[in-house]
Design a protein around this motif. Structure first.
Motif, short mmCIF file in Angstrom:
data_model
loop_
_atom_site.label_atom_id
_atom_site.label_comp_id
_atom_site.label_asym_id
_atom_site.label_seq_id
_atom_site.Cartn_x
_atom_site.Cartn_y
_atom_site.Cartn_z
N GLN A 123 0.83 -1.21 -0.01
CA GLN A 123 0.06 0.06 -0.16
C GLN A 123 1.04 1.27 -0.08
OE1 GLN A 123 -0.58 2.31 2.79
NE2 GLN A 123 0.80 0.98 4.13
N MET A 124 2.11 1.14 0.60
CA MET A 124 3.06 2.54 0.57
C MET A 124 3.18 2.57 -0.95
SD MET A 124 5.34 2.04 3.80
CE MET A 124 4.92 2.44 5.69
N LYS A 125 3.76 1.56 -1.55
CA LYS A 125 4.14 1.54 -3.03
C LYS A 125 2.89 2.15 -4.01
CE LYS A 125 6.66 -1.73 -4.88
NZ LYS A 125 7.20 -3.06 -5.04
N ARG A 126 1.71 1.69 -3.67
CA ARG A 126 0.63 2.21 -4.43
C ARG A 126 0.37 3.51 -4.26
NH1 ARG A 126 -1.72 -2.58 -2.74
NH2 ARG A 126 -3.01 -1.73 -1.02
N ARG A 127 0.70 4.18 -2.91
CA ARG A 127 0.64 5.58 -2.84
C ARG A 127 1.71 6.41 -2.96
NH1 ARG A 127 -0.44 6.83 2.41
NH2 ARG A 127 0.38 5.12 3.29
N ASN A 128 3.05 5.67 -3.32
CA ASN A 128 4.13 6.62 -3.48
C ASN A 128 4.49 7.31 -2.40
OD1 ASN A 128 5.64 6.29 -6.23
ND2 ASN A 128 3.40 6.22 -6.72
N SER A 129 4.39 6.58 -1.19
CA SER A 129 4.73 7.44 -0.13
C SER A 129 4.78 6.38 1.13
CB SER A 129 3.29 8.33 0.48
OG SER A 129 3.45 9.18 1.70
N GLY A 130 5.62 6.88 2.03
CA GLY A 130 5.86 5.83 3.49
C GLY A 130 7.10 6.06 4.04
N HIS A 131 7.34 5.43 5.21
CA HIS A 131 8.62 5.43 5.97
C HIS A 131 8.62 4.14 6.76
CE1 HIS A 131 11.72 8.19 8.12
NE2 HIS A 131 11.92 7.13 7.85
N ILE A 132 9.53 3.36 6.65
CA ILE A 132 9.87 2.26 7.54
C ILE A 132 11.03 2.29 8.41
CG2 ILE A 132 10.37 -0.37 7.34
CD1 ILE A 132 9.06 -0.31 4.73
N VAL A 133 10.90 2.08 9.68
CA VAL A 133 11.95 2.44 10.62
C VAL A 133 12.32 1.00 11.36
CG1 VAL A 133 12.83 3.23 12.63
CG2 VAL A 133 11.28 4.95 11.16
N ASN A 134 13.28 0.45 10.95
CA ASN A 134 13.82 -0.89 11.71
C ASN A 134 14.67 -0.85 12.61
OD1 ASN A 134 12.36 -2.32 9.40
ND2 ASN A 134 14.04 -2.23 8.04
N ILE A 135 14.13 -1.39 13.95
CA ILE A 135 15.03 -1.61 14.94
C ILE A 135 16.01 -2.78 14.95
CG2 ILE A 135 15.18 -1.21 17.48
CD1 ILE A 135 13.89 1.29 16.14
N SER A 136 17.39 -2.17 14.72
CA SER A 136 18.43 -3.52 14.61
C SER A 136 19.26 -3.24 16.15
CB SER A 136 19.46 -2.88 13.53
OG SER A 136 20.53 -3.73 13.65
N SER A 137 20.42 -3.17 15.82
CA SER A 137 21.22 -3.02 17.45
C SER A 137 22.72 -2.73 16.87
CB SER A 137 21.32 -4.35 17.98
OG SER A 137 22.23 -4.44 19.22
N VAL A 138 23.40 -2.22 17.75
CA VAL A 138 24.82 -2.04 17.58
C VAL A 138 25.58 -3.49 17.55
CG1 VAL A 138 25.14 0.09 18.36
CG2 VAL A 138 25.25 -1.80 19.84
N ALA A 139 24.89 -4.52 17.98
CA ALA A 139 25.38 -6.00 17.77
C ALA A 139 25.52 -6.44 16.32
CB ALA A 139 24.47 -6.91 18.32
N ALA A 140 25.02 -5.63 15.56
CA ALA A 140 25.01 -6.00 13.88
C ALA A 140 26.55 -5.13 13.47
CB ALA A 140 23.95 -5.14 13.28
N LEU A 141 27.09 -4.35 14.37
CA LEU A 141 28.18 -3.71 13.93
C LEU A 141 29.56 -4.50 14.41
CD1 LEU A 141 27.53 -0.09 15.03
CD2 LEU A 141 27.31 -0.91 12.77
N GLN A 142 29.27 -5.05 15.43
CA GLN A 142 30.57 -6.00 15.85
C GLN A 142 29.99 -7.19 16.66
OE1 GLN A 142 34.11 -5.43 15.94
NE2 GLN A 142 33.71 -7.58 16.54
N THR A 143 30.51 -8.60 16.15
CA THR A 143 29.91 -9.69 16.73
C THR A 143 30.62 -9.91 18.13
OG1 THR A 143 29.51 -10.71 14.38
CG2 THR A 143 29.92 -12.17 16.29
#
Length: 250
Positions: A123-143
């Protein structure tokens, strides 16, 4: 009035973000697997804004799909998706790891994010509008040792965020990846399976981030000017130098 959908809304970062966005006049779709806590938060925030709740476990694609089918027409245009639901279970070497813990982390942190995003993106693509925020972690930067599967699941969130950005920018959809450092929430209680003494030691000797600090950052990101897209942000408490290094004063 913009509509924001928040997964993992009943505690920690999700709950703090829901409260802040309610104060900022967003309509909210609150998602969580703990029905009673979800109902309590929905009732509380309904005093400030329009709220709709969806009770499901992100780890189940069937539950996600069924829940989204119940959205009334007036709630189906989602402007902001905040993929916050996630978990950490256990802190052992891979050779001694619990396979059920691995499945829980991968199903929640990776597959759950994919399941929910797949429901919202069309539905975001159909409207050509939207914002997705994903919550990752600094654990992704350094194992770090004994947290390999958790780190891998959060590295996957980084990669998925990058892929979303590649596929969605042409549709005027922003994608933001947030990497928190040490945040004092229920995170460690869950990781250590209710061992409160062990969980408390994680935050000894320094001031960790609060859920409200991450909520403030998320609000800044989604309220940025239309021409501004904040792609990746790492946020640490002042005492943390990198994912594995925290300077404790006592």
């Amino acid at each position: 009035m913009r509509t924001a959908l928040i997964t993992g809304a009943t505690s920690g970062i999700g709950k703090a973000t829901a409260k802040l966005l309610a104060a900022q006049n967003y309509r909210l779709i609150l998602c969580g697997r703990r029905k009673e806590a979800l109902e309590e938060l929905t009732t509380e925030l309904s005093n400030y804004t329009e709220v709709f709740s969806l009770n499901f476990d992100v780890r189940s694609n069937a539950e996600v799909s069924d829940a989204f089918k119940t959205l009334p027409k007036e709630w189906q245009e989602i402007d902001v998706l905040i993929n916050n639901a996630g978990n950490a279970h256990g802190l052992e070497p891979m050779s001694e790891g619990n396979v059920e813990d691995w499945d829980t982390m991968i199903d929640g942190n990776v597959k759950g994010l994919l399941y929910v995003s797949k429901e919202v993106m069309p539905q975001m693509k159909r409207r050509n509008s939207g914002h997705i925020v994903n919550i990752s972690s600094v654990a992704a930067l350094q194992t770090y040792a004994n947290g390999v599967v958790y780190c891998a699941s959060k590295k996957a969130v980084d990669v998925i965020s990058e892929g979303m950005r590649l596929e969605l920018t042409e549709f005027n959809i922003k994608v933001s990846n947030v990497q928190p450092g040490a945040v004092e929430t229920e995170f460690s209680n869950i990781r250590f399976k209710g061992d409160e003494e062990r969980a408390a030691k994680v935050y000894d000797g320094y001031e960790a981030l609060k859920a409200e600090d991450i909520a403030d950052l998320i609000a800044y990101i989604i309220n940025a000017p239309k021409h501004v897209s904040i792609a990746n942000v790492s946020i640490f408490p002042t005492a943390q130098a990198e994912p594995r290094t925290i300077y404790r004063r006592t």
